[in-house]
Each structure stands twice: as structure tokens, then as C-alpha cells.
Write a protein that holds these residues in place. Sequence first.
Motif, mmCIF file in Angstrom:
data_model
loop_
_atom_site.group_PDB
_atom_site.id
_atom_site.type_symbol
_atom_site.label_atom_id
_atom_site.label_comp_id
_atom_site.label_asym_id
_atom_site.label_seq_id
_atom_site.Cartn_x
_atom_site.Cartn_y
_atom_site.Cartn_z
ATOM 1 N N UNK A 58 0.824 -1.205 0.000
ATOM 2 C CA UNK A 58 0.000 0.000 0.000
ATOM 3 C C UNK A 58 0.860 1.258 0.000
ATOM 4 N N UNK A 59 1.900 1.264 0.839
ATOM 5 C CA UNK A 59 2.773 2.440 0.937
ATOM 6 C C UNK A 59 3.496 2.686 -0.383
ATOM 7 N N UNK A 60 4.056 1.630 -0.967
ATOM 8 C CA UNK A 60 4.793 1.763 -2.226
ATOM 9 C C UNK A 60 3.880 2.251 -3.344
ATOM 10 N N UNK A 61 2.706 1.645 -3.430
ATOM 11 C CA UNK A 61 1.768 2.016 -4.497
ATOM 12 C C UNK A 61 1.318 3.465 -4.367
ATOM 13 N N UNK A 62 1.000 3.902 -3.144
ATOM 14 C CA UNK A 62 0.538 5.279 -2.978
ATOM 15 C C UNK A 62 1.673 6.276 -3.215
ATOM 16 N N UNK A 63 2.887 5.921 -2.819
ATOM 17 C CA UNK A 63 4.037 6.802 -3.056
ATOM 18 C C UNK A 63 4.273 6.988 -4.558
ATOM 19 N N UNK A 64 4.180 5.901 -5.314
ATOM 20 C CA UNK A 64 4.347 5.992 -6.761
ATOM 21 C C UNK A 64 3.195 6.767 -7.396
ATOM 22 N N UNK A 65 2.014 6.597 -6.843
ATOM 23 C CA UNK A 65 0.846 7.348 -7.316
ATOM 24 C C UNK A 65 1.051 8.842 -7.105
ATOM 25 N N UNK A 66 1.623 9.226 -5.951
ATOM 26 C CA UNK A 66 1.902 10.638 -5.687
ATOM 27 C C UNK A 66 2.936 11.187 -6.666
ATOM 28 N N UNK A 67 3.969 10.394 -6.951
ATOM 29 C CA UNK A 67 5.001 10.853 -7.883
ATOM 30 C C UNK A 67 4.445 11.042 -9.284
ATOM 31 N N UNK A 68 3.475 10.198 -9.660
ATOM 32 C CA UNK A 68 2.880 10.321 -10.991
ATOM 33 C C UNK A 68 1.879 11.469 -11.068
ATOM 34 N N UNK A 69 1.476 11.980 -9.890
ATOM 35 C CA UNK A 69 0.595 13.150 -9.808
ATOM 36 C C UNK A 69 1.333 14.221 -9.003
ATOM 37 N N UNK A 70 2.193 14.980 -9.664
ATOM 38 C CA UNK A 70 3.090 15.898 -8.965
ATOM 39 C C UNK A 70 2.355 16.949 -8.139
ATOM 40 N N UNK A 71 1.137 17.263 -8.520
ATOM 41 C CA UNK A 71 0.342 18.236 -7.759
ATOM 42 C C UNK A 71 -0.932 17.568 -7.260
ATOM 43 N N UNK A 72 -0.759 16.451 -6.537
ATOM 44 C CA UNK A 72 -1.911 15.701 -6.032
ATOM 45 C C UNK A 72 -2.676 16.526 -5.004
ATOM 46 N N UNK A 73 -3.965 16.687 -5.236
ATOM 47 C CA UNK A 73 -4.800 17.436 -4.298
ATOM 48 C C UNK A 73 -5.987 16.583 -3.853
ATOM 49 N N UNK A 74 -6.502 16.892 -2.672
ATOM 50 C CA UNK A 74 -7.710 16.264 -2.147
ATOM 51 C C UNK A 74 -8.648 17.381 -1.707
ATOM 52 N N UNK A 75 -9.907 17.215 -2.022
ATOM 53 C CA UNK A 75 -10.883 18.229 -1.655
ATOM 54 C C UNK A 75 -11.369 17.991 -0.227
ATOM 55 N N UNK A 76 -11.180 18.979 0.608
ATOM 56 C CA UNK A 76 -11.661 18.951 1.989
ATOM 57 C C UNK A 76 -12.612 20.127 2.159
ATOM 58 N N UNK A 77 -13.879 19.805 2.355
ATOM 59 C CA UNK A 77 -14.879 20.862 2.357
ATOM 60 C C UNK A 77 -15.009 21.431 0.959
ATOM 61 N N UNK A 78 -14.871 22.718 0.810
ATOM 62 C CA UNK A 78 -14.929 23.356 -0.509
ATOM 63 C C UNK A 78 -13.557 23.774 -1.003
ATOM 64 N N UNK A 79 -12.522 23.239 -0.374
ATOM 65 C CA UNK A 79 -11.164 23.658 -0.703
ATOM 66 C C UNK A 79 -10.314 22.469 -1.133
ATOM 67 N N UNK A 80 -9.533 22.659 -2.192
ATOM 68 C CA UNK A 80 -8.597 21.637 -2.637
ATOM 69 C C UNK A 80 -7.241 21.912 -2.008
#
Length: 202
Positions: A117-139
Motif C-alpha cells: 500500500x505504501x509503495x503504491x501510494x508513493x508511486x501514485x503521488x510521484x505520478x501526480x506531482x500536484x496531487x490534491x484532495x478536496x476537503x470541504x470546498x477547498x482543494x
Amino acid sequence: MSIKTEASNYKPPDPSFPGSITLTFAQKIKGTNETINTAENRKSFRKKLEEAFKGSNGVKGIPGFKSVEVIRIILVLGGNRRKREASKSNKVQAEYIVHIRKNEKETTDAEKLTTALQTTFSLYMKSNKSLTIEIGNEKVQVSGADLQVYDVEENGLCMIPNRTDCDTKSTFCNNTFGGFECVCKPGYKPFLRFKKSCEGIE
């Protein structure tokens, strides 16, 4: 002790593993556990986890991954207890349950699954250099992530409210790797047809 069923066509469910991901954000987040742990925020976190664990942007997913649920989101706060409700944090922890298909060699124990899980998510973050998550109405932009699968004995499915259906009068809920079993209490014996309850010994 497992309670056996009489039905010949019974198939045990695919394993489910509780765990958590602690995300570090590039900016401070203001709020409380009550305001951040909303259905919309849990849905937002689930979508990102599911996208990562399935595999995307050329990143290989988790072997046997089926789905993931986010059951709670909490702020990772420090400092004086009196100030916590009004404090800001750049870390948020999402508690999840990840569902994996049976007989996956790469996810046969908590350590291997945590690493996957850790390896996969780390690689996912690298492939999305500006990874954002929406919290409330804010990214908000994610700058780091730490994942784990909980120890079965200390924090398995039995510890999560409304996740098991053992009869509380006649059984104990016992955590197993990837699931749980209902164990008869003293003075009770297994039913032939039911796995979740026991009958009194006459």
C-alpha cells in the motif's frame, strides 16, 4: 475456535484489513474532528485511495485489490489540549478498510500489505506531482503520506463499531487475519447451521 456451517456451498468472504493513512498537506487545515469527518470528505479520500490502489498513470495497483472504505477522518493535532479545537494542522488521518481478493501471495500478512500500500501510494503521488484532495470546498495539496495496516490482535474488524454481526449474548468476536470469527461463550455450543451465534448447553 471456528464455528462451522452445515451448508456445503458456504464460501468465506474475501479478506478485509483495517488501516490508516496519514496525509501531510502543503498548507494548514483549520477545523475539528466533527467538521472534517463528513460524508463528503470521506468520499473524497476514498476516491483518491481507490484510484491509487487500483493503479493509474502507469503505476501498478495492489494485487487482488477490490475496494476501499474510509470510515473516519481525524485531524492530527499536537500542543496544548485546550487549544486543540481551535488549532490548525497540516496532517489528517483517514482510517480505512481495504478489501482484497483471497489467495494473493503478495498480501499474505500485514507487513507485506502495508509495504504494498505504501509503495503504491508513493508511486501514485510521484505520478501526480500536484496531487490534491478536496476537503470541504477547498482543494489542498498533498505533500506526504504514511500508510499502515493495523495489527490484527490489537485493532481488527471486531474493534470497529457495526462491522461484525456476532451475537453478543452467546459469542465473542475474535479478530482473524483479514476477518473475524464468532466464538462461543462459556455455557454455549456451536449451532450446526449458523456461524454468528451459539446455542445454550442443556
